[in-house]
Design a protein around this motif. Structure first.
Motif, mmCIF file in Angstrom:
data_model
loop_
_atom_site.group_PDB
_atom_site.id
_atom_site.type_symbol
_atom_site.label_atom_id
_atom_site.label_comp_id
_atom_site.label_asym_id
_atom_site.label_seq_id
_atom_site.Cartn_x
_atom_site.Cartn_y
_atom_site.Cartn_z
ATOM 1 N N THR A 67 0.831 -1.208 0.000
ATOM 2 C CA THR A 67 0.000 0.000 0.000
ATOM 3 C C THR A 67 0.859 1.250 0.000
ATOM 4 O OG1 THR A 67 -0.133 0.105 2.401
ATOM 5 C CG2 THR A 67 -1.871 -1.127 1.274
ATOM 6 N N VAL A 71 -3.664 2.956 -0.001
ATOM 7 C CA VAL A 71 -4.198 2.561 -1.308
ATOM 8 C C VAL A 71 -3.378 1.382 -1.823
ATOM 9 C CG1 VAL A 71 -4.609 3.310 -3.686
ATOM 10 C CG2 VAL A 71 -4.941 4.923 -1.797
ATOM 11 N N ALA A 72 -4.063 0.316 -2.225
ATOM 12 C CA ALA A 72 -3.371 -0.865 -2.735
ATOM 13 C C ALA A 72 -2.608 -0.519 -4.007
ATOM 14 C CB ALA A 72 -4.360 -1.989 -3.004
ATOM 15 N N LYS A 110 -7.689 -5.376 -0.416
ATOM 16 C CA LYS A 110 -7.838 -4.203 -1.295
ATOM 17 C C LYS A 110 -9.230 -3.596 -1.120
ATOM 18 C CE LYS A 110 -7.314 -2.793 -6.149
ATOM 19 N NZ LYS A 110 -8.664 -2.317 -6.451
ATOM 20 N N ALA A 111 -10.256 -4.444 -1.078
ATOM 21 C CA ALA A 111 -11.627 -3.959 -0.884
ATOM 22 C C ALA A 111 -11.766 -3.267 0.482
ATOM 23 C CB ALA A 111 -12.610 -5.118 -1.000
ATOM 24 N N TYR A 112 -11.116 -3.822 1.493
ATOM 25 C CA TYR A 112 -11.151 -3.207 2.822
ATOM 26 C C TYR A 112 -10.504 -1.826 2.796
ATOM 27 C CZ TYR A 112 -10.158 -2.216 7.678
ATOM 28 O OH TYR A 112 -10.075 -1.599 8.889
ATOM 29 N N PHE A 113 -9.335 -1.723 2.145
ATOM 30 C CA PHE A 113 -8.654 -0.428 2.049
ATOM 31 C C PHE A 113 -9.546 0.591 1.346
ATOM 32 C CE2 PHE A 113 -4.431 -2.905 1.807
ATOM 33 C CZ PHE A 113 -4.364 -2.979 3.189
ATOM 34 N N GLU A 114 -10.200 0.150 0.267
ATOM 35 C CA GLU A 114 -11.060 1.067 -0.487
ATOM 36 C C GLU A 114 -12.262 1.498 0.348
ATOM 37 O OE1 GLU A 114 -11.672 -1.289 -3.999
ATOM 38 O OE2 GLU A 114 -9.738 -0.684 -4.854
ATOM 39 N N LYS A 115 -12.810 0.572 1.130
ATOM 40 C CA LYS A 115 -13.941 0.902 1.995
ATOM 41 C C LYS A 115 -13.519 1.851 3.120
ATOM 42 C CE LYS A 115 -17.466 -1.261 4.854
ATOM 43 N NZ LYS A 115 -17.924 -2.505 5.470
ATOM 44 N N GLU A 117 -11.413 4.184 2.960
ATOM 45 C CA GLU A 117 -10.861 5.426 2.419
ATOM 46 C C GLU A 117 -11.222 6.597 3.324
ATOM 47 O OE1 GLU A 117 -11.017 8.141 -1.635
ATOM 48 O OE2 GLU A 117 -12.274 6.396 -1.462
#
Length: 135
Positions: A67, A71-72, A110-115, A117
């Motif tokens: 990251t 962000v991934a 990645k989905a967790y990181f995006e959520k 944000e």
């Protein structure tokens, strides 16, 4: 791997994880910097076949994304964060072999990181010493 193979019993599950230290562009290289797009699928085939032969279920687990500021890191060269694309090789292996399971930790993280944000994600500090395994 040999210790796991010899000690695993029929009905056991073994998680096989690889990540950033398993990347290289050198097809002849195995230890020291990982596997290439040529050697990676061969190693997966060998590990999974050995486990299946003993009645053990291999579960392939993709690596966490690198990251940058939460962000991934992905790119055209590393669409799933790795080169070679180990998550794709793992997913393909599981689709081709109904005795192999796949957990896409990369996609889930990645989905967790995006959520998440906008929140402060603080990665843990890890100090690891890498050594060549003795077999």
């Amino acid at each position: 791997f040999n210790n796991v193979l010899y000690n695993a019993k029929e009905g056991d599950f073994v998680l096989i994880h690889s990540a950033h230290n398993d990347e290289t562009d050198d097809s002849a290289m195995r230890f020291g910097r990982g596997s290439s797009k040529v050697t990676y699928p061969k190693w997966l085939d060998m590990y999974c076949a050995a486990m299946e032969e003993r009645g053990v279920t291999p579960i392939l687990v993709s690596g966490m994304p690198r990251t940058s500021n939460g962000v991934a890191s992905v790119s055209s060269e590393k669409p799933r964060g790795f080169n070679p694309n180990s998550p794709q090789f793992m997913e393909d292996k599981a689709k081709a072999d109904n005795k192999v399971e796949f957990v896409d930790l990369f996609a889930k993280a990645k989905a967790y990181f995006e959520k998440a944000e906008g929140t402060k994600l603080i990665p843990p500090k890890v100090n690891m010493k890498m050594e060549k395994p003795t077999c």
